[in-house]
Design an enzyme around this catalytic site. Structure first.
Site, PDB file in Angstrom:
ATOM      1  N   GLN A 191      -6.698 -30.165   6.401  1.00  7.93           N
ATOM      2  CA  GLN A 191      -6.380 -31.274   5.501  1.00  7.93           C
ATOM      3  C   GLN A 191      -6.169 -30.809   4.065  1.00  7.93           C
ATOM      4  O   GLN A 191      -5.600 -31.540   3.247  1.00  7.93           O
ATOM      5  CB  GLN A 191      -7.477 -32.331   5.544  1.00  7.93           C
ATOM      6  CG  GLN A 191      -8.768 -31.899   4.891  1.00  7.93           C
ATOM      7  CD  GLN A 191      -9.856 -32.927   5.015  1.00  7.93           C
ATOM      8  OE1 GLN A 191     -10.406 -33.116   6.085  1.00  7.93           O
ATOM      9  NE2 GLN A 191     -10.164 -33.599   3.919  1.00  7.93           N
ATOM     10  N   CYS A 197      -9.376 -36.800   5.729  1.00  6.64           N
ATOM     11  CA  CYS A 197     -10.024 -36.468   7.000  1.00  6.64           C
ATOM     12  C   CYS A 197      -9.933 -37.624   7.994  1.00  6.64           C
ATOM     13  O   CYS A 197      -9.802 -37.425   9.191  1.00  6.64           O
ATOM     14  CB  CYS A 197     -11.478 -36.099   6.773  1.00  6.64           C
ATOM     15  SG  CYS A 197     -12.461 -37.431   6.085  1.00  6.64           S
ATOM     16  N   HIS A 335     -17.458 -37.843   6.061  1.00  7.49           N
ATOM     17  CA  HIS A 335     -16.399 -37.035   6.649  1.00  7.49           C
ATOM     18  C   HIS A 335     -16.020 -37.569   8.025  1.00  7.49           C
ATOM     19  O   HIS A 335     -16.880 -37.854   8.848  1.00  7.49           O
ATOM     20  CB  HIS A 335     -16.889 -35.590   6.748  1.00  7.49           C
ATOM     21  CG  HIS A 335     -15.841 -34.606   7.130  1.00  7.49           C
ATOM     22  ND1 HIS A 335     -14.609 -34.518   6.522  1.00  7.49           N
ATOM     23  CD2 HIS A 335     -15.824 -33.651   8.085  1.00  7.49           C
ATOM     24  CE1 HIS A 335     -13.905 -33.557   7.081  1.00  7.49           C
ATOM     25  NE2 HIS A 335     -14.611 -33.021   8.043  1.00  7.49           N
ATOM     26  N   ASN A 358     -12.899 -30.175  13.659  1.00  6.43           N
ATOM     27  CA  ASN A 358     -12.844 -30.439  12.219  1.00  6.43           C
ATOM     28  C   ASN A 358     -11.407 -30.298  11.729  1.00  6.43           C
ATOM     29  O   ASN A 358     -10.516 -29.900  12.480  1.00  6.43           O
ATOM     30  CB  ASN A 358     -13.761 -29.464  11.479  1.00  6.43           C
ATOM     31  CG  ASN A 358     -14.221 -29.990  10.147  1.00  6.43           C
ATOM     32  OD1 ASN A 358     -13.687 -30.971   9.636  1.00  6.43           O
ATOM     33  ND2 ASN A 358     -15.216 -29.349   9.559  1.00  6.43           N
TER      34      ASN A 358
END
Length: 589
Positions: A191, A197, A335, A358
């Site tokens: 990102q 995110c 997040h 992630n």
């Protein structure tokens, strides 16, 4: 005079304390300065440019993070279940990192688990959001979509068609599931310096659901959400359920190839929402909110498809490298990531875990993934993963079989690989060794073992050959170069054995020297190298050059170690986890 004595002794005590403080400050300064070679090598490895006026400041932060990593990895009682390591964030404070690389925001009001179309009054601002960014305040957004201002109760999600009915979920669910292995997860992305995110998490959930409907693994656009979604905040963060709602209103998503991601570099959304063809079947019919803090229901949801989740990413998350994370998390969800599996049942060495994808790139963590401890009794063990989980239900599309597709996955964009090993190849490096030549000891056989290098593993270099000149004594120089920058140099005696500790706890080298006096004939020379978990990943050139009593070159051996991250002991390399965000009140990146 007698009255002055107390003041005199107080003055002496103050001077002594001040002297101790000066000594401590000097020692701290020396420790920081000793890290300069490693810091320069780290900058080169990660291609990071820092203005000269900021170097000292960033070096101090790097040193503090180095101490944080070293302190964690050195724990013995008990040994930590996960390791930390340097990465491209090592020059940032956690506050700086949080501002740049998180972005989950939980709204002060909430959507119900799903909206029916007639419950959502269309608003001019939203109807035109594809041509104009439309930055709406929270109040304006709530009014525009007719949101209820009360929190909605938890809902039990309806079971997708491809998951068979299970009477007793806690005992009948599969002991492990890995959607990466099953081909339902696209490669890890980054990102960058944008709090987006939430878009990576939501898009990942749609990509998985679309694969389960069609058998085609397609990559959809995060940038379209950052630029065009008027319900979230672009690079200032957002929330996955709001993103699902926008997808529904928009009629679906475009392919990543049609609307590439650029905000990671610019750190902001583009001024104009660009037109692009929407892929049929990508607009959620509804989205399901998993019951809060229920490990069984989240496990049941993840057994059905990849699930968007929010976590409280902490400083330890910044430097996570491998293992099952059970460390400190932030209290607030901040997040957005993607939960792509779980594993580690009773009796397993690593314990139960969630596998999470992630959005900080494949160099972070376990090739972009993290394993979070899964514990029904400790709600904070997995950084709040059970607090805000949701997933989309997509409509039927041509080619849907009603079950998990059996045909192999195919990423719809040309040139991209897909399927069961996306981002999950073993994290091993490589090693080679050679005789530099020009020495009185001619080594015809130089071996290195193993040739696949990992951190905390012993690497042995052994050279065998012929000594052409008598050797009575001599000196050698050991050199360690990291990513082209000199990290360490040491001088020693060519005769006998010696163990050399590299500075900054960066490893050890054991040198096996000559038995002097050494006469012409068969001879061997070697070294053992161990680079610990604290050692940065990258290329290490370790060389040893020796001269005899007449200053003639006696030996020259080089070992080239390309070091990558190491998987946690006992954890299946193919089983991993989620992506990222931020919440103050709240926002996910």
């Amino acid at each position: 005079m007698r009255v002055l004595f107390p003041f005199f002794w107080a003055f002496l005590a103050t001077c002594a304390a001040l002297n101790d403080t000066i000594v401590d400050v000097q020692e701290e300064r020396d420790d920081i300065l000793s890290l300069r070679p490693l810091f320069r090598a780290w900058m080169k490895h990660h291609n990071i440019s820092i203005p000269p006026s900021k170097i000292a400041h960033r070096l101090r932060i790097f040193a503090a993070n180095h101490a944080f990593i070293l302190s964690h990895n050195a724990q013995q009682h008990p040994r930590p279940s996960y390791t930390l390591g340097h990465n491209r964030f090592s020059h940032l404070t956690f506050d700086e990192f949080r501002a740049m690389h998180l972005g989950f925001t939980r709204p002060t009001t909430a959507f119900p688990p799903s909206f029916e179309e007639d419950e959502t009054p269309q608003n001019d601002a939203l109807a035109t959001s594809r041509s104009l960014r439309g930055h709406l305040s929270t109040t304006d957004k709530n009014h525009a979509i007719g949101m209820n201002t009360e929190r909605f109760p938890p809902y039990t999600f309806p079971r997708p068609a491809w998951l068979p009915h299970i009477e007793n979920p806690s005992s009948s669910l599969p002991p492990s599931i890995d959607w990466v292995e099953k081909g339902a997860v696209t490669p890890v992305k980054d990102q960058g310096q944008c709090g987006s995110c939430y878009s990576f998490s939501a898009v990942g959930a749609v990509e998985g659901a679309y694969y389960l409907q069609t058998g085609v693994l397609s990559e959809f656009s995060m940038q379209e959400i950052v630029d065009c979604d008027g319900l979230d905040g672009g690079c200032q963060g957002g929330e996955m359920q709001q993103t699902f709602k926008w997808m529904q209103m928009n009629g679906g998503l475009c392919l990543l190839s049609d609307y590439p991601y650029v905000s990671g570099t610019t750190a902001e959304e583009q001024a104009v929402c660009l037109p692009c063809p929407v892929v049929p079947g990508t607009a959620p019919e509804k989205w399901i909110t998993v019951r809060r803090n229920s490990m069984t229901e989240l496990q049941e949801a993840v057994a059905a498809q990849p699930v968007s989740v929010a976590v409280g990413a902490s400083r330890a998350w910044m430097f996570y490298e491998a293992g099952v994370f059970d460390g400190k998390c932030e209290q607030e969800l901040n997040h957005g990531v993607l939960c792509v599996g779980y594993g580690g049942g009773e009796g397993s060495e690593e314990g139960q875990y969630w596998k999470v994808k992630n959005s900080w790139g494949p160099e972070w963590g376990m090739e972009g993934y993290i394993l979070l401890k899964r514990d029904d009794f400790d709600k904070q063990a997995a950084c709040g993963i059970m607090e805000d989980a949701s997933y989309p239900i997509l409509p039927s599309v041509p080619g849907m079989t009603g079950n998990e597709p059996a045909r192999p996955p195919v990423i719809s964009q040309a040139g991209r690989s897909s399927g069961s090993t996306a981002g999950l190849n073993p994290l091993q490096g490589s090693a080679t060794a050679r005789d530099c030549g020009g020495s009185t000891a001619i080594f015809s056989n130089v071996r290195i073992s193993p040739d696949a290098v990992e951190k905390n593993e012993l690497v042995t270099v052994m050279a065998e050959g012929t000594l052409t000149k008598p050797t009575l004594s001599g000196r050698y120089t050991l050199s360690v170069v990291y990513e082209g920058a000199q990290l360490y140099s040491h001088a020693g005696d060519v005769c006998g054995n010696e163990t050399v500790a590299l500075p900054l706890n960066a490893g050890t080298v054991h040198v096996f020297g000559f038995a002097c006096p050494a006469n012409p004939g068969p001879v061997s020379y070697g070294l053992d190298v161990i680079l610990p978990s604290i050692a940065p990943s990258g290329e290490y050139l370790i060389s040893i050059k020796g001269h005899d009593q007449d200053n003639a070159q006696l030996v020259c051996i080089e070992a080239d170690l390309k070091l990558k991250r190491r998987h946690a002991q006992g954890v299946n390399n193919s089983k991993m986890l989620c992506e990222h965000g931020t919440f103050p009140g709240k926002t996910v990146t």
